[in-house]
Design a protein around this motif. Structure first.
Motif, PDB file in Angstrom:
ATOM      1  N   THR A   1       0.819  -1.374   0.001  1.00 63.27           N
ATOM      2  CA  THR A   1       0.072   0.157   0.069  1.00 63.27           C
ATOM      3  C   THR A   1       0.869   1.218  -0.016  1.00 63.27           C
ATOM      4  O   THR A   1       1.707   1.470   0.804  1.00 63.27           O
TER       5      THR A   1
ATOM      6  N   VAL B   1       1.097   5.656  -1.840  1.00 64.12           N
ATOM      7  CA  VAL B   1       0.471   6.612  -3.045  1.00 64.12           C
ATOM      8  C   VAL B   1       1.072   6.419  -4.161  1.00 64.12           C
ATOM      9  O   VAL B   1       0.238   6.316  -5.174  1.00 64.12           O
ATOM     10  N   ASN B   2       2.385   6.565  -4.274  1.00 62.41           N
ATOM     11  CA  ASN B   2       3.003   6.430  -5.335  1.00 62.41           C
ATOM     12  C   ASN B   2       3.955   5.432  -5.457  1.00 62.41           C
ATOM     13  O   ASN B   2       4.397   4.959  -4.677  1.00 62.41           O
TER      14      ASN B   2
ATOM     15  N   GLN C   1      -2.495  -1.453  -3.511  1.00 63.25           N
ATOM     16  CA  GLN C   1      -3.196  -0.350  -3.485  1.00 63.25           C
ATOM     17  C   GLN C   1      -2.334   0.716  -3.636  1.00 63.25           C
ATOM     18  O   GLN C   1      -1.502   1.187  -2.802  1.00 63.25           O
ATOM     19  N   CYS C   2      -2.466   1.910  -4.589  1.00 65.89           N
ATOM     20  CA  CYS C   2      -1.955   3.001  -4.795  1.00 65.89           C
ATOM     21  C   CYS C   2      -2.587   4.020  -5.450  1.00 65.89           C
ATOM     22  O   CYS C   2      -3.775   3.669  -6.072  1.00 65.89           O
ATOM     23  N   ASP C   3      -2.042   5.188  -5.840  1.00 59.36           N
ATOM     24  CA  ASP C   3      -2.623   6.265  -6.625  1.00 59.36           C
ATOM     25  C   ASP C   3      -2.177   6.056  -8.020  1.00 59.36           C
ATOM     26  O   ASP C   3      -2.854   6.135  -8.900  1.00 59.36           O
ATOM     27  N   THR C   4      -0.680   6.010  -8.077  1.00 58.25           N
ATOM     28  CA  THR C   4      -0.234   5.757  -9.458  1.00 58.25           C
ATOM     29  C   THR C   4       0.979   4.564  -9.202  1.00 58.25           C
ATOM     30  O   THR C   4       1.884   4.739  -8.553  1.00 58.25           O
TER      31      THR C   4
ATOM     32  N   ALA D   1      -5.871   1.135  -8.144  1.00 60.55           N
ATOM     33  CA  ALA D   1      -4.959   2.134  -8.355  1.00 60.55           C
ATOM     34  C   ALA D   1      -5.997   3.171  -9.601  1.00 60.55           C
ATOM     35  O   ALA D   1      -6.646   2.906 -10.372  1.00 60.55           O
ATOM     36  N   TRP D   2      -5.479   4.329  -9.659  1.00 61.32           N
ATOM     37  CA  TRP D   2      -5.999   5.310 -10.416  1.00 61.32           C
ATOM     38  C   TRP D   2      -5.428   5.342 -11.961  1.00 61.32           C
ATOM     39  O   TRP D   2      -6.045   5.268 -12.732  1.00 61.32           O
TER      40      TRP D   2
ATOM     41  N   SER E   1      -0.301  13.503  -5.407  1.00 57.50           N
ATOM     42  CA  SER E   1      -0.780  13.083  -6.636  1.00 57.50           C
ATOM     43  C   SER E   1      -0.429  14.090  -7.724  1.00 57.50           C
ATOM     44  O   SER E   1      -0.347  15.056  -7.596  1.00 57.50           O
TER      45      SER E   1
ATOM     46  N   LEU F   1      -2.241  13.448 -10.476  1.00 58.91           N
ATOM     47  CA  LEU F   1      -3.599  13.337 -11.281  1.00 58.91           C
ATOM     48  C   LEU F   1      -4.279  14.551 -11.027  1.00 58.91           C
ATOM     49  O   LEU F   1      -4.344  15.210 -10.061  1.00 58.91           O
TER      50      LEU F   1
ATOM     51  N   TYR G   1      -8.154  15.503 -10.578  1.00 63.22           N
ATOM     52  CA  TYR G   1      -9.623  14.716 -10.376  1.00 63.22           C
ATOM     53  C   TYR G   1     -10.563  15.551 -11.219  1.00 63.22           C
ATOM     54  O   TYR G   1     -11.570  15.167 -11.111  1.00 63.22           O
TER      55      TYR G   1
END
Length: 589
Positions: free
Chosen positions: A120, A122-123, A138-141, A159-160, A246, A248, A250
């Motif tokens: 787990t 974020v990046n 599990q992550c953002d990017t 993930a996004w 992030s 990203l 949104y």
């Protein structure tokens, strides 16, 4: 018997975490049986390659036996306190939770990351080794870079954005993924449960094309463009990753969720239906480096349809298409994987409201195809015939276009260097009748055998002489640096000619096309008729500077390189040919 290495100390602190120090044998007992999605073992810690070298002093693995939490995890081969050790990999038996960023050391080479529990963060930015996340991610990017890296993720992926720039990423399942983007060719593979011809459910690993452009989901501040006009990540995005923030945007939700796809698609149909090329030819089509982009109207069972599609060949055999029924005003989107005859093996089909990453692939293909089909024609002033900007017979193809025919195999660095030289000096200008090529199908190789196992064991990449012979890699290893090069003769005969790319490049310095007959392949420069290629001297200098290799000066020197390769691979290759009923020379038996 491999001698067991001693560890310099029992524990070591890295990124604030106390790890147990273990040797290769102990690491092998933990990760030696890990398998990929084709049931092949992933790790051999005794292989003595750039991934797990045995020439470094004090090689070790760091092991965390319990769950680990940390703020930032940037892998490195050593620490200031222990600069004399060499970390081959980090092994986490439990879960790994990192609040900001997980990152490799270097794109060329990095310690391996092996997590048996859930990861787990974020990046996460990986490269430089083969990495394994066995309990999901599990992550953002997630970013994968360069062809010295590979990643396997088992379990759930949340993930996004999944982004790869020339690195293979393998996933068991997409639990919740918003976007996947390959900067070059399809480098993302996903396992799918599909129905076999006998009705049974089987798991297959498929390439999944991009679902978006970067600009659809990433903040514009982090976008750059490659020399080929491709959107890539840039502008110090790693600085943001290290802060746990992030990249990203949104606020682009309507764009990356394809919220207005229905209206966009209807407008695309209307624009293309009014195209003059369609009125003249009944369709609009472009063939670009093994990819076919098509718009065609047709009637089916009394109803009028319009279809826009992108079909990727060159071993991928993926077709993405969207259909508009003018009578019912319904849209159908379809992702298909095709067999060698172009017929669907399995497919995903639904209307435009269907959720799932497979349908985002199709929507992205629609937008891309529309852009290509509406690109204005470019008139070549040096030719009476019109040529389109995307002509697939143009020798000035991009590296990305050249790479498509290699499928999931990574281009050897030596071949990339040769490509760059040829782009600067020109095809067939530095070695007689030699030039890199894009082969859109395996038609030539199929004349030797129609068996899929045979023709999928080669990748053609260059023209070998003026009569139509070609050079190809014989795929005996996942790393093309370990694959010998063969020549397919245009009038019979297929032979091993070089151990690797570098040896072929050295052969090219003789500046003589290869001769191929049934019994043998050889280089023969006839001094009476020899004419030096325009850029031979530049090529010789380049080979010496790039590879520290002397140019070949005689036919005997060339024979020695060919014979060296054949001593190593000839018997194995002949056994392979006989397996498919291909006749070999009596002197080879």
């Amino acid at each position: 018997m491999i001698k067991e290495e001693k560890v310099p100390f029992e524990t070591m602190v890295f990124s604030g975490i106390t790890f147990k120090v273990i040797n290769r044998h102990e690491a092998h007992n933990i990760i030696g049986d890990l398998i990929d999605f084709k049931n092949q073992k992933i790790y051999n810690v005794f292989e003595d390659t750039w991934r797990f070298p045995d020439y470094e002093e004090n090689p070790i693995f760091l092991l965390a036996e319990d769950d680990v939490e940390m703020d930032l995890f940037e892998m490195d081969f050593s620490t200031e306190e222990h600069s004399h050790i060499f970390i081959l990999g980090f092994i986490f038996k439990g879960n790994l939770m990192v609040s900001k960023l997980i990152s490799s050391y270097d794109t060329d080479n990095s310690p391996a990351l092996i997590v048996l529990g859930k990861t787990t963060t974020v990046n996460i930015n990986l490269f430089g080794s083969v990495h394994y996340l066995g309990g999901g991610l599990q992550c953002d990017t997630l970013v994968g870079e360069y062809n010295h890296g590979e990643l396997f993720v088992k379990g759930d992926l949340i993930a996004w954005l999944i982004y790869t720039d020339d690195m293979l990423l393998h996933f068991e399942r997409f639990t919740d993924v918003q976007a996947i983007i390959s900067a070059g060719r399809p480098d993302i593979l996903i396992c799918s449960n599909v129905q076999d011809t006998d009705g049974s459910i089987i798991t297959v690993e498929n390439y999944l094309p991009s679902t978006h452009k970067l600009s659809d989901i990433v903040d514009d501040a982090f976008l750059e463009f490659s020399s080929y006009g491709t959107e890539i990540l840039g502008n110090n995005y790693l600085d943001v990753f290290k802060e746990g923030l992030s990249i990203l945007d949104y606020d682009k939700k309507e764009k990356y969720s394809y919220a207005d796809f229905r209206n966009q698609f209807i407008n695309i149909i209307e624009v293309l239906s009014d195209n003059e090329e369609l009125k003249e030819n009944g369709k609009i089509v472009r063939h670009i480096s093994g990819i076919t982009y098509l718009f065609v109207p047709f009637d089916y069972e009394g109803k009028k349809y319009s279809q826009i599609s992108e079909e990727i060949s060159n071993g991928f055999n993926i077709r993405m298409r969207a259909l508009w029924c003018h009578d019912d005003e319904e849209i159908m989107i379809i992702l298909e994987y095709l067999d060698e005859n172009g017929d669907p093996k399995y497919q995903w089909m639904n209307d435009e409201n269907a959720q799932g990453i497979e349908f985002f692939c199709v929507k992205n293909a629609v937008m891309k195809t529309f852009e290509i089909l509406t690109t204005p024609e470019v008139e070549d002033e040096n030719d009476d015939e019109d040529e389109r900007e995307y002509a697939d017979y143009d020798n000035s193809f991009s590296l990305e276009e050249f790479a498509v025919q290699f499928g999931h195999y990574k281009l050897p660095e030596d071949l990339v260097k040769l490509y760059e030289f040829e782009q600067e000096y020109g095809v067939e200008t530095y070695s007689e009748c030699f030039g890199l090529t894009i082969t859109n199908d395996k038609t030539g190789i199929k004349t030797w055998s129609e068996e899929e196992e045979f023709y999928n064991s080669f990748i053609e990449f260059a023209g070998a002489n003026g009569s139509g012979s070609s050079y190809a890699y014989w795929l005996i290893d996942e790393d093309l640096n370990n694959c010998p090069i063969v020549v397919f003769g245009d009038e019979g005969g297929v032979h091993i000619v070089a151990e690797n790319t570098k040896k072929l490049i050295q052969l090219l310095t003789l500046d003589t096309e290869i001769s191929v007959d049934f019994d043998k392949a050889y280089f023969y420069q006839d001094e009476e008729y020899y004419e030096e290629s325009e850029n031979k001297e530049e090529f010789k200098d380049w080979v010496e500077n790039q590879f520290n290799l002397e140019a070949i000066e005689s036919n005997e020197d060339a024979d020695e390189i060919v014979e060296e390769a054949q001593r190593k691979y000839k018997q194995k290759f002949n056994d392979f040919l006989v397996k498919f009923g291909i006749e070999i020379s009596e002197e080879d038996e």
